[in-house]
Structures are given as C-alpha cells and as structure tokens.
Scaffold this motif. Structure first.
Motif, mmCIF file in Angstrom:
data_model
loop_
_atom_site.group_PDB
_atom_site.id
_atom_site.type_symbol
_atom_site.label_atom_id
_atom_site.label_comp_id
_atom_site.label_asym_id
_atom_site.label_seq_id
_atom_site.Cartn_x
_atom_site.Cartn_y
_atom_site.Cartn_z
ATOM 1 N N VAL A 1 -44.920 1.293 13.626
ATOM 2 C CA VAL A 1 -45.000 2.751 13.519
ATOM 3 C C VAL A 1 -44.659 3.427 14.853
ATOM 4 O O VAL A 1 -44.028 4.471 14.879
ATOM 5 N N ARG A 2 -45.051 2.767 15.952
ATOM 6 C CA ARG A 2 -44.750 3.382 17.244
ATOM 7 C C ARG A 2 -43.247 3.500 17.433
ATOM 8 O O ARG A 2 -42.736 4.510 17.902
ATOM 9 N N VAL B 1 -55.343 3.739 15.840
ATOM 10 C CA VAL B 1 -55.613 4.793 14.859
ATOM 11 C C VAL B 1 -56.763 4.351 13.953
ATOM 12 O O VAL B 1 -57.672 5.137 13.653
ATOM 13 N N GLU C 1 -55.501 10.686 10.915
ATOM 14 C CA GLU C 1 -54.060 10.472 10.920
ATOM 15 C C GLU C 1 -53.629 9.098 10.447
ATOM 16 O O GLU C 1 -52.559 8.631 10.785
ATOM 17 N N ASP D 1 -44.130 -4.348 24.166
ATOM 18 C CA ASP D 1 -45.099 -5.438 24.298
ATOM 19 C C ASP D 1 -44.714 -6.698 23.548
ATOM 20 O O ASP D 1 -45.465 -7.647 23.510
ATOM 21 N N LEU E 1 -44.216 8.630 6.804
ATOM 22 C CA LEU E 1 -44.452 8.645 8.256
ATOM 23 C C LEU E 1 -43.296 9.338 8.969
ATOM 24 O O LEU E 1 -43.509 10.127 9.897
ATOM 25 N N ASN F 1 -53.263 -7.779 19.341
ATOM 26 C CA ASN F 1 -52.052 -8.119 18.593
ATOM 27 C C ASN F 1 -51.763 -9.613 18.743
ATOM 28 O O ASN F 1 -50.725 -10.095 18.349
ATOM 29 N N TYR G 1 -43.692 12.981 8.704
ATOM 30 C CA TYR G 1 -44.744 13.463 9.598
ATOM 31 C C TYR G 1 -44.235 13.543 11.045
ATOM 32 O O TYR G 1 -44.414 14.559 11.727
ATOM 33 N N ILE H 1 -51.765 0.187 3.013
ATOM 34 C CA ILE H 1 -52.479 1.118 3.897
ATOM 35 C C ILE H 1 -53.676 1.718 3.150
ATOM 36 O O ILE H 1 -54.706 2.022 3.752
ATOM 37 N N LEU I 1 -51.960 7.777 8.149
ATOM 38 C CA LEU I 1 -51.094 8.205 7.055
ATOM 39 C C LEU I 1 -50.438 7.012 6.371
ATOM 40 O O LEU I 1 -50.359 5.921 6.943
ATOM 41 N N VAL J 1 -48.698 -1.093 15.014
ATOM 42 C CA VAL J 1 -48.974 -0.904 13.579
ATOM 43 C C VAL J 1 -50.018 0.182 13.326
ATOM 44 O O VAL J 1 -50.178 0.639 12.193
ATOM 45 N N GLY J 2 -50.770 0.564 14.374
ATOM 46 C CA GLY J 2 -51.789 1.606 14.183
ATOM 47 C C GLY J 2 -53.210 1.080 14.345
ATOM 48 O O GLY J 2 -54.141 1.654 13.777
ATOM 49 N N LYS J 3 -53.384 0.034 15.146
ATOM 50 C CA LYS J 3 -54.736 -0.519 15.327
ATOM 51 C C LYS J 3 -55.662 0.501 15.984
ATOM 52 O O LYS J 3 -56.825 0.634 15.616
ATOM 53 N N GLU K 1 -49.649 -6.557 14.446
ATOM 54 C CA GLU K 1 -48.590 -6.549 15.452
ATOM 55 C C GLU K 1 -48.656 -5.280 16.292
ATOM 56 O O GLU K 1 -49.350 -4.324 15.946
ATOM 57 N N THR K 2 -47.856 -5.279 17.326
ATOM 58 C CA THR K 2 -47.817 -4.106 18.182
ATOM 59 C C THR K 2 -47.344 -2.869 17.410
ATOM 60 O O THR K 2 -46.461 -2.969 16.565
ATOM 61 N N GLU L 1 -41.891 6.295 15.390
ATOM 62 C CA GLU L 1 -42.224 7.572 16.024
ATOM 63 C C GLU L 1 -41.237 7.883 17.167
ATOM 64 O O GLU L 1 -40.696 8.992 17.249
HETATM 65 N N1 LIG Z 1 -50.913 5.188 9.685
HETATM 66 C C1 LIG Z 1 -50.535 5.965 10.695
HETATM 67 N N2 LIG Z 1 -50.491 7.282 10.543
HETATM 68 C C2 LIG Z 1 -50.087 8.085 11.545
HETATM 69 N N3 LIG Z 1 -49.729 7.640 12.756
HETATM 70 C C3 LIG Z 1 -49.761 6.341 12.974
HETATM 71 C C4 LIG Z 1 -50.163 5.437 11.964
HETATM 72 N N4 LIG Z 1 -50.099 4.200 12.460
HETATM 73 C C5 LIG Z 1 -49.669 4.323 13.717
HETATM 74 N N5 LIG Z 1 -49.460 5.611 14.041
HETATM 75 C C6 LIG Z 1 -48.954 6.123 15.330
HETATM 76 O O1 LIG Z 1 -48.164 5.119 15.905
HETATM 77 C C7 LIG Z 1 -48.410 4.946 17.281
HETATM 78 C C8 LIG Z 1 -48.920 3.552 17.545
HETATM 79 O O2 LIG Z 1 -50.199 3.371 16.953
HETATM 80 P P1 LIG Z 1 -51.381 2.606 17.699
HETATM 81 O O3 LIG Z 1 -51.410 2.969 19.128
HETATM 82 O O4 LIG Z 1 -52.610 2.789 16.915
HETATM 83 O O5 LIG Z 1 -50.838 1.116 17.543
HETATM 84 P P2 LIG Z 1 -51.492 -0.245 18.016
HETATM 85 O O6 LIG Z 1 -51.545 -1.126 16.837
HETATM 86 O O7 LIG Z 1 -52.745 0.023 18.733
HETATM 87 O O8 LIG Z 1 -50.374 -0.787 19.006
HETATM 88 P P3 LIG Z 1 -50.500 -1.799 20.262
HETATM 89 O O9 LIG Z 1 -50.808 -3.144 19.724
HETATM 90 O O10 LIG Z 1 -49.154 -1.746 20.882
HETATM 91 O O11 LIG Z 1 -51.587 -1.263 21.125
HETATM 92 C C9 LIG Z 1 -49.424 6.017 17.644
HETATM 93 O O12 LIG Z 1 -48.759 7.127 18.162
HETATM 94 C C10 LIG Z 1 -50.066 6.357 16.327
HETATM 95 O O13 LIG Z 1 -50.518 7.670 16.298
#
Ligand SMILES: Nc1ncnc2c1ncn2[C@@H]1O[C@H](COP(=O)(O)OP(=O)(O)OP(=O)(O)O)[C@@H](O)[C@H]1O
Ligand SMILES: [Mg+2]
Length: 528
Positions: free
Chosen positions: A423-424, A242, A205, A463, A387, A347, A390, A213, A207, A238-240, A235-236, A427
């Motif tokens: 991204v969060r 994922v 996922e 956060d 996104l 982050n 999706y 990306i 995406l 962003v999808g780390k 940053e918070t 969403e």
């Molecule tokens: N490239 C992506 N494609 C699909 N979904 C994504 C993508 N990036 C982030 N998401 C979605 O966005 C939300 C946040 O992603 P994630 O938990 O990986 O962030 P994080 O960087 O770990 O945030 P934090 O620092 O707050 O822990 C999740 O629901 C994740 O599925």
C-alpha cells in the motif's frame, strides 16, 4: 462619640510578632491548598490577637464569602455576607487600615454565630477588622471578635494590618492558582480532545473492500477490547502500523496514549533505558531520573514496531516485563507495576528468526499469543481501486486540482502490477502520478493515463531487497570459481525474480528457504 476609630499604633515587642508573621509568610510560598493557607494564617494571628472568633472573607462579586473561619458556628462558614446588609463590614471595606468597633450600636455580622456564644446572649464584645487589598484592589476582609470587650485594647494596628497584608497575598495566590488550575484543566481537556480526534483519524483509515481486509478489520474489532498482546505480521507497507493504531483507537484505552517505539532505531546500548527508564546516577550520563516508554504508556498502549530487530540482549528483559507487568528502571531498588497493552509488528518471519537464533523462542511465543497477519496487496487486488481512489483524492486536495480520474488503461496497469512495496508503494506512485498528470494546472479535471504511471516496473519496495538487475553483464565471468558461482547465482536469482517480482515465490522456485534467500541476496550485493 464615634462608633469606630482608626486604631493607633501602640508599642509591642517586635519579637512576639516576628515568629507568627514569619510562619505565615513562609506558608505563602509553601505548596499548600488555599484553605490550609488561610487556616494557618488565622492560627498564627491568634498568637498575636487574642480573638474568640476570626474570619478571613473573600470578596466574590460584591459579597464577602468566608474562606476560613475560627471559632464561628458552622452555618457562618456556609453563607455569604453582603456588605450592604452589614454596616460593620461595609465600614471595614471602606477604610484604609484596621478598624476597631468600640460600641455595639452597629450590629456585628457574627452576632449569634460565635461558637463560644451559641445563643448570641452576650451583646458586648470587641471587634476589629481590616480590608484586604492587593495593588489597590479590595479582595476581602479579615475580622476578629472577642466576647471580652477589652480583649483587643492592647492590640496594635500594625499587627492586624500586617496580617491583613499577608491574608491579601494569600487570597491573591489562591486566585492565581485557581486561574492557573483552570487554564491547565482546560489545556488538558483540549489536549485530550485533540488526542482523541487524531486517534480517530489515524484509526479509521483501514480502507479496503476485499474479504482479506474485512477479516483483518473484524479481528481488530474482536481484539481491540481485550488486553491480549498482538503480533502484527506482514510484508513491508501492507498497513501494519495502521492496524496497530486501529487496535488502540477502538480499545477502551483510546483516551490514553499510544506510545510508539521503533525497535530498529533503538541501539542496543540505550534500548533498556529507553524501554524501562533509569534512575539518576544509574550509569555515566544518567543525570536525571527518567521513566521509560513502558511507564509513558501506562494505562495506554505500547506499539513495538519492527520487533524483529530488537537486540537479543534486551529480549529476556522485555519478556520479563510482559510476564510480570512490572518494570524496573535501571538502578532502581524496586520494580513498579504498569498497566500497558503491548502491540508488536514485524515484516520478518519471526519463526524463521527463532530457528536461526536471532530471536528468542520464549519471547516469540509470548508475543504471538494473537498473531494478526496483514496480507500483501497482490493477494487482495480488489483493494487496489478503492485505495487508489483514496490516495488520488488526497493528492487532489493537496495539489488543489479538480476531479482526478483513472483512464481504463491506467486502472488496468495498476491492477496488473504486483506491488512489492504494497500500500505504501501505491500511495507514493499515485502521489507522483497525480503531480505529473496535473502538470502544474490547478482546479482542472485530471485524467490519469498509463504514461503518467511511470516507474511502476522499477518501483523498489522500501526496506525490501532491491530488485536485482535483469540485464546480466554481457562479458563472460572472470576470476575464481567461487566468484563465478556467485555471479551465476546473481543472474539466476535476478532472472527468477523478474518473472514473479515476488521474493517468496522466487525462494520457492529456487528451492530455497525465504530467510536463506534474503541472506544470499544481501551477501551477493543484490539488496538495497
Ligand atoms: N488499509 C489501508 N487503508 C488506508 N491506508 C493504508 C492502508 N494500509 C496501509 N495504508 C497506508 O500505507 C502506508 C504504509 O502503511 P504502514 O506504515 O501501516 O505499513 P507497515 O506495514 O507498517 O510498513 P513497514 O513494514 O514498512 O513499516 C501508510 O501511509 C498507511 O497510511
Ligand atoms: Mg510500519
């Protein structure tokens, strides 16, 4: 004269029998392989019945198959005996209790197969047998043969019958174990398959269509097959996470566990035990020996999320494990090796944390062998639309809606926004928006307009510091000079932040280091 007789009881001191019987009975409860159980039973039997050859046969789809033999030629152990072709076996199976064959008019199934008589030259020999029954079901047979035709004259019926009962129990135990093992293997397979599927889903996922990306994806491809420690920054939202899951899902470790540890939720007092485990009695309350997360992740991946929050006191211990590949449970004498790939995420600006003494430099250097930065959403606006598509599609399925579309104005609003929660935030905004735009209607087409996108302006990033109020109090500042200075700082920070809605930029414009701005914002009570 009959060829068979039901053996009558003869007396024999019970003591002689007791010991081998006890041994066999205890074996039934012992953790033995089925073959060992049977073999030991035949050994015990020999101490009571002086046989030259014995066979414990399991009834398998109507054929008697040797489960254990003693004194028989190897070929006897590899074949099945169809009772229809072996009248003695047929008789044994059809009789309640032991059977003694007193003449040779019925051929012995083991003629020519006795190890002591390889040519089958000695015709007359003694033979006894007993069917094995469990709750009325015939599960096999126990047979004994001797070259001396008088060998079994002193043998009493009870003895053979008792061993037959034990053998029947052993066969049943083995069957139960077999069935359980099969069920366990099956469940293991199912669990494994579910794990793979879940990981595939979670890992597929990442995406986005932006170059940024695509770079992250190709770095994931590259790194997945190595065991290098990876530090994911960004940053918070962003999808780390994922990215961490994608790293595992594409690695050769994908069939093994990905163990997640949130370092921010790990109080210092239990962190060491959680990560490395402890032995029973290592400290008050350690009533059981417990492996830590490192051991749980053996052969797999350990994801240390929010590593920047890990207590300073634990950091050197983590460093040691990363360097040596060995973990020592608290209270254990020796360390044990683990094969774990570590992926960490934060982050925070770890370099800055090192400068301010909140993170150890040596651990930072060990972790950042391969830094992988996930850029914020505002630096890759091309990803917003795919996104959004999706997330809207997921909302559509969840809410049972018809097609969901963004109006051009709504699309423009999404592209204009700075997405501090990345991204969060996107969403969450879209999940709420879809709900609002559908207004409870199901299976109908939904068109999203800018007014449905409420809250975009004030959406606080999870956060991250709460957006300071953009309306400074109208009243003049009161109190001490220090309080007045603080109030001025509050207003100024709020003002600059409002213009960029980006903390890094706010810090730059105010001529402050980002870490210092964060601390200042917290101290001034602007942080959430
Ligand atoms: N490239 C992506 N494609 C699909 N979904 C994504 C993508 N990036 C982030 N998401 C979605 O966005 C939300 C946040 O992603 P994630 O938990 O990986 O962030 P994080 O960087 O770990 O945030 P934090 O620092 O707050 O822990 C999740 O629901 C994740 O599925
Ligand atoms: Mg995360």
């Amino acid at each position: 004269m009959s060829t068979t007789t039901i053996v009558r009881n003869t007396t024999r001191p019970a003591r002689d029998l007791l010991e081998p019987l006890m041994a066999s009975a205890l074996d039934l409860c012992a953790n033995l392989a089925a073959e060992d159980r049977y073999r030991r039973l035949l050994e015990a039997l020999r101490r009571v019945v002086p046989y030259d050859a014995a066979a414990l046969l399991r009834l398998d789809h109507g054929v008697l198959v040797p489960a254990a033999t003693a004194g028989l030629a190897p070929e006897a152990t590899r074949r099945g005996f169809d009772p229809a072709e072996h009248p003695r076996l047929q008789r044994i199976l059809a009789t309640q209790g032991p059977v003694r064959f007193e003449d040779t008019s019925l051929p012995d199934p083991f003629d020519g197969l006795l190890a002591a008589d390889p040519h089958g030259s000695i015709e007359v020999h003694a033979c006894m047998g007993c069917a094995l029954r469990v709750e009325g079901e015939t599960v096999g047979a126990l047979t004994v043969d001797a070259l001396d035709p008088h060998a079994f004259e002193a043998v009493d019926a009870e003895q053979l019958a008792t061993f037959a009962a034990l053998a029947a129990a052993a066969v049943r135990t083995a069957r139960l174990i077999d069935a359980l093992e099969q069920a366990a293997a099956q469940q293991g397979l199912v669990a494994h398959q579910l794990l793979l599927e879940a990981q595939e889903r979670a890992g597929s996922e990442l995406l986005g269509v932006s170059e940024a990306i695509a770079r992250v994806r190709s770095e994931v491809d590259l790194l997945a097959h190595s065991d290098l420690t990876v530090l994911i920054t960004g940053e918070t939202g962003v999808g780390k996470e994922v990215v961490a899951r994608a790293l595992h899902a594409q690695s050769d470790r994908r069939g093994e566990a990905l163990i997640y540890v949130n370092c921010a939720a790990l109080p210092e007092s239990i962190a060491e035990s959680e990560l490395f485990g402890h032995v029973r009695g290592a400290f008050t309350g350690a009533t059981q020996t417990r492996p830590g997360r490192f051991e749980a992740a053996d052969a797999g991946t350990l994801f240390l999320d929010e590593i920047g929050e890990l207590a300073l006191s634990i950091q050197p211990k983590l460093l040691r494990v990363l360097q040596s590949g060995e973990v020592q449970r608290i209270g254990a004498d020796r360390p044990s090796r683990v094969d774990v790939r570590v992926v960490a995420a934060t982050n925070r600006d770890l370099a800055e944390e090192v400068r301010t003494g909140r993170f150890r430099a040596d651990l930072y250097h060990r972790l950042s062998v391969y830094p992988l930065h996930v850029p914020p959403l505002r630096e890759r606006p091309e990803d917003i639309e795919p996104l959004a598509g999706y997330f809207l599609d997921r909302a559509r399925i969840r809410l049972g809606l018809g097609p969901v579309r963004l109006s051009p104005a709504a699309r423009a609003a999404l592209l204009d926004y700075r997405w501090p929660g990345n991204v969060r935030e996107l969403e969450h905004v879209l999940a709420r928006t879809a709900l609002r735009a559908s207004a409870g209607r199901r299976r109908e087409a939904v068109r999203i307009e800018p007014e449905h996108l409420q809250g975009l302006e004030t959406e606080p990033a999870l956060d991250s510091p709460r957006a300071p109020s953009s309306q400074p109090p109208a009243a003049l500042v009161e109190g001490t000079l220090a309080e007045a200075v603080d109030e001025f700082k509050r207003r100024r920070i709020a003002e600059v932040y409002e213009q960029s809605r980006n903390w890094a930029e706010t810090a730059r414009r105010l001529g402050l280091d980002r870490g210092n701005l964060h601390r200042l914002v917290r101290r001034l009570g602007l942080a959430g």
